[in-house]
Design a protein around this motif. Structure first.
Motif, PDB file in Angstrom:
ATOM      1  N   SER A  16       0.838  -1.196   0.000  1.00 56.92           N
ATOM      2  CA  SER A  16       0.000   0.000   0.000  1.00 56.92           C
ATOM      3  C   SER A  16       0.877   1.251   0.000  1.00 56.92           C
ATOM      4  O   SER A  16       2.041   1.211   0.424  1.00 56.92           O
ATOM      5  CB  SER A  16      -0.922   0.015   1.222  1.00 56.92           C
ATOM      6  N   VAL A  17       0.312   2.350  -0.484  1.00 55.41           N
ATOM      7  CA  VAL A  17       1.030   3.620  -0.467  1.00 55.41           C
ATOM      8  C   VAL A  17       1.361   4.012   0.967  1.00 55.41           C
ATOM      9  O   VAL A  17       2.453   4.515   1.255  1.00 55.41           O
ATOM     10  CB  VAL A  17       0.187   4.711  -1.156  1.00 55.41           C
ATOM     11  N   ARG A  18       0.433   3.738   1.886  1.00 60.42           N
ATOM     12  CA  ARG A  18       0.660   4.070   3.287  1.00 60.42           C
ATOM     13  C   ARG A  18       1.871   3.328   3.830  1.00 60.42           C
ATOM     14  O   ARG A  18       2.719   3.907   4.534  1.00 60.42           O
ATOM     15  CB  ARG A  18      -0.589   3.739   4.104  1.00 60.42           C
ATOM     16  N   ARG A  36       3.200  -0.405 -10.702  1.00 58.16           N
ATOM     17  CA  ARG A  36       1.859  -0.415 -11.273  1.00 58.16           C
ATOM     18  C   ARG A  36       0.857  -0.015 -10.192  1.00 58.16           C
ATOM     19  O   ARG A  36       0.998  -0.413  -9.032  1.00 58.16           O
ATOM     20  CB  ARG A  36       1.525  -1.812 -11.808  1.00 58.16           C
ATOM     21  N   SER A  37      -0.155   0.749 -10.604  1.00 55.91           N
ATOM     22  CA  SER A  37      -1.203   1.165  -9.676  1.00 55.91           C
ATOM     23  C   SER A  37      -2.539   0.652 -10.180  1.00 55.91           C
ATOM     24  O   SER A  37      -3.280   1.345 -10.865  1.00 55.91           O
ATOM     25  CB  SER A  37      -1.226   2.692  -9.545  1.00 55.91           C
ATOM     26  N   SER A  38      -2.850  -0.609  -9.855  1.00 56.97           N
ATOM     27  CA  SER A  38      -4.115  -1.193 -10.284  1.00 56.97           C
ATOM     28  C   SER A  38      -5.282  -0.666  -9.471  1.00 56.97           C
ATOM     29  O   SER A  38      -6.415  -0.617  -9.953  1.00 56.97           O
ATOM     30  CB  SER A  38      -4.053  -2.724 -10.157  1.00 56.97           C
ATOM     31  N   ARG A  43       0.255  -0.217  -4.753  1.00 57.48           N
ATOM     32  CA  ARG A  43       1.281  -0.297  -5.787  1.00 57.48           C
ATOM     33  C   ARG A  43       1.787  -1.739  -5.869  1.00 57.48           C
ATOM     34  O   ARG A  43       1.780  -2.478  -4.880  1.00 57.48           O
ATOM     35  CB  ARG A  43       2.470   0.616  -5.474  1.00 57.48           C
ATOM     36  N   SER A  44       2.256  -2.107  -7.050  1.00 59.61           N
ATOM     37  CA  SER A  44       2.903  -3.408  -7.235  1.00 59.61           C
ATOM     38  C   SER A  44       3.999  -3.244  -8.267  1.00 59.61           C
ATOM     39  O   SER A  44       3.958  -2.333  -9.103  1.00 59.61           O
ATOM     40  CB  SER A  44       1.902  -4.477  -7.670  1.00 59.61           C
ATOM     41  N   PRO A  76      -3.178  -5.272  -0.550  1.00 58.71           N
ATOM     42  CA  PRO A  76      -2.733  -4.241   0.406  1.00 58.71           C
ATOM     43  C   PRO A  76      -3.826  -3.263   0.831  1.00 58.71           C
ATOM     44  O   PRO A  76      -3.696  -2.627   1.888  1.00 58.71           O
ATOM     45  CB  PRO A  76      -1.612  -3.520  -0.362  1.00 58.71           C
ATOM     46  N   VAL A  77      -4.889  -3.106   0.025  1.00 61.60           N
ATOM     47  CA  VAL A  77      -5.940  -2.139   0.363  1.00 61.60           C
ATOM     48  C   VAL A  77      -7.285  -2.823   0.597  1.00 61.60           C
ATOM     49  O   VAL A  77      -8.315  -2.164   0.681  1.00 61.60           O
ATOM     50  CB  VAL A  77      -6.072  -1.064  -0.736  1.00 61.60           C
ATOM     51  N   ALA A  78      -7.271  -4.143   0.697  1.00 64.33           N
ATOM     52  CA  ALA A  78      -8.515  -4.894   0.884  1.00 64.33           C
ATOM     53  C   ALA A  78      -9.018  -4.744   2.318  1.00 64.33           C
ATOM     54  O   ALA A  78      -8.223  -4.551   3.247  1.00 64.33           O
ATOM     55  CB  ALA A  78      -8.286  -6.369   0.570  1.00 64.33           C
ATOM     56  N   PRO A  79     -10.336  -4.836   2.533  1.00 65.27           N
ATOM     57  CA  PRO A  79     -10.879  -4.775   3.898  1.00 65.27           C
ATOM     58  C   PRO A  79     -10.514  -6.046   4.671  1.00 65.27           C
ATOM     59  O   PRO A  79     -10.157  -7.073   4.082  1.00 65.27           O
ATOM     60  CB  PRO A  79     -12.394  -4.671   3.681  1.00 65.27           C
TER      61      PRO A  79
END
Length: 316
Positions: A16-18, A36-38, A43-44, A76-79
């Motif tokens: 994650s960006v964080r 990459r920013s899907s 990011r990946s 990384p950004v999933a709940p």
């Protein structure tokens, strides 16, 4: 040319960006072309893509690999306590799907009823009354295969749903059983697709090896011919193992195999097929080989099978 700074090793291939900012990565580094920013906030590390002009099994393998990567990009950004569901989970399981559906890039995500529905570009969220323990495949949390199959009933045709069910209860490394599919439908009365799922259950059979085998079996049965047996082990008069055809009429001693592209393009497989035919015929079994064109224009094939059933019937 200015060299890009190395990313902290603790971030991993998806982050994650964080997390990255907390590890000291600058905003400009996070905008670099090697990342990459899907999904917003994630990011990946960018990877090379495969050519898109392939067909058949290669196409589906590529589509699945791309989907797996999108799923990893989302982690990384999933709940918390989410599960991949629907078509997304089905593709992770490897369920054969129509090409148009397998092209869909939106990820389906399920969370508990009390949780906030995921709202992010590229994500379709749904709430479930009960979120079962995850089935983890390729490092991804999925809904159980029975639940995923029932969800597919809302987007597939009857035959496509039968093929999907056959895959899940296949001969090698089955994901579930017919009994579990039946149980899932039994507790899902009134859900979208339940009626179609009940119809599909009548024709789902355990022990299959390929979608084309299922398609062939349905073709034979719907032509009014008896249903052939799946996975019958054939032995010769001395008890020595001969082979296991895709489909068989045991009393009439008729073996039926579907031959995919590899049977014509791989010389070693082609030679094995010649020996396989000889073994069946030496054991006094009539051997029928089926190709893709037979499924498109099945009249001659069905007539041949019907003829063999008549002349080889024990009472014939």
């Amino acid at each position: 040319m200015r060299r890009r700074s190395r990313l902290p090793s603790g971030l991993g291939p998806e982050f994650s960006v964080r997390e990255a900012r907390g590890a000291g990565v600058s905003r400009s580094r996070l905008r670099a072309s090697d990342l990459r920013s899907s999904f917003r906030g994630a990011r990946s590390i960018a990877r090379a893509t495969s050519p898109s002009n392939e067909s058949g099994a290669d196409f589906f393998a590529r589509q699945r690999e791309e989907l797996l990567q999108r799923c990893r990009d989302y982690l990384p950004v999933a709940p918390t306590r989410f599960r991949f569901s629907g078509v997304t989970a089905a593709m992770v399981y490897g369920v054969p799907l129509p090409r148009a559906i397998s092209r869909i890039e939106t990820l389906e995500v399920a969370v508990a009823a009390g949780a906030q529905r995921p709202r992010r570009r590229g994500i379709v969220g749904r709430r479930l009354a009960v979120v079962p323990p995850p089935v983890v495949r390729h490092g991804l949390p999925l809904l159980p295969p029975e639940q995923v199959w029932l969800q597919l009933a809302g987007v597939l045709t009857l035959d496509e749903l039968i093929i999907a069910g056959d895959y899940l209860v296949r001969r090698k490394r089955a994901d579930t059983s017919v009994e579990r599919l039946v149980a899932e439908v039994a507790i899902s009365t009134g859900n979208h697709g339940t009626k179609l799922a009940r119809l599909a259950l009548r024709d789902i059979r355990a022990g299959t090896d390929s979608p084309k085998e299922t398609e062939l079996r349905l073709l034979i049965v719907r032509a009014g011919l008896p249903e052939p047996v799946i996975g019958h082990r054939i032995a010769d008069a001395d008890g020595y193992f001969v082979g296991v055809p895709d489909l068989a009429y045991v009393e009439e001693r008729i073996a039926i195999d579907y031959d995919g592209e590899v049977h014509r393009t791989d010389e070693s497989v082609f030679l094995d097929d010649i020996e396989r035919r000889e073994r069946f015929e030496d054991a006094e079994w009539r051997y029928v080989r089926v190709a893709k064109n037979h499924l498109k224009s099945p009249g001659t094939l069905l007539g041949r099978i019907a003829h063999y059933l008549r002349v080889r019937s024990p009472g014939g």
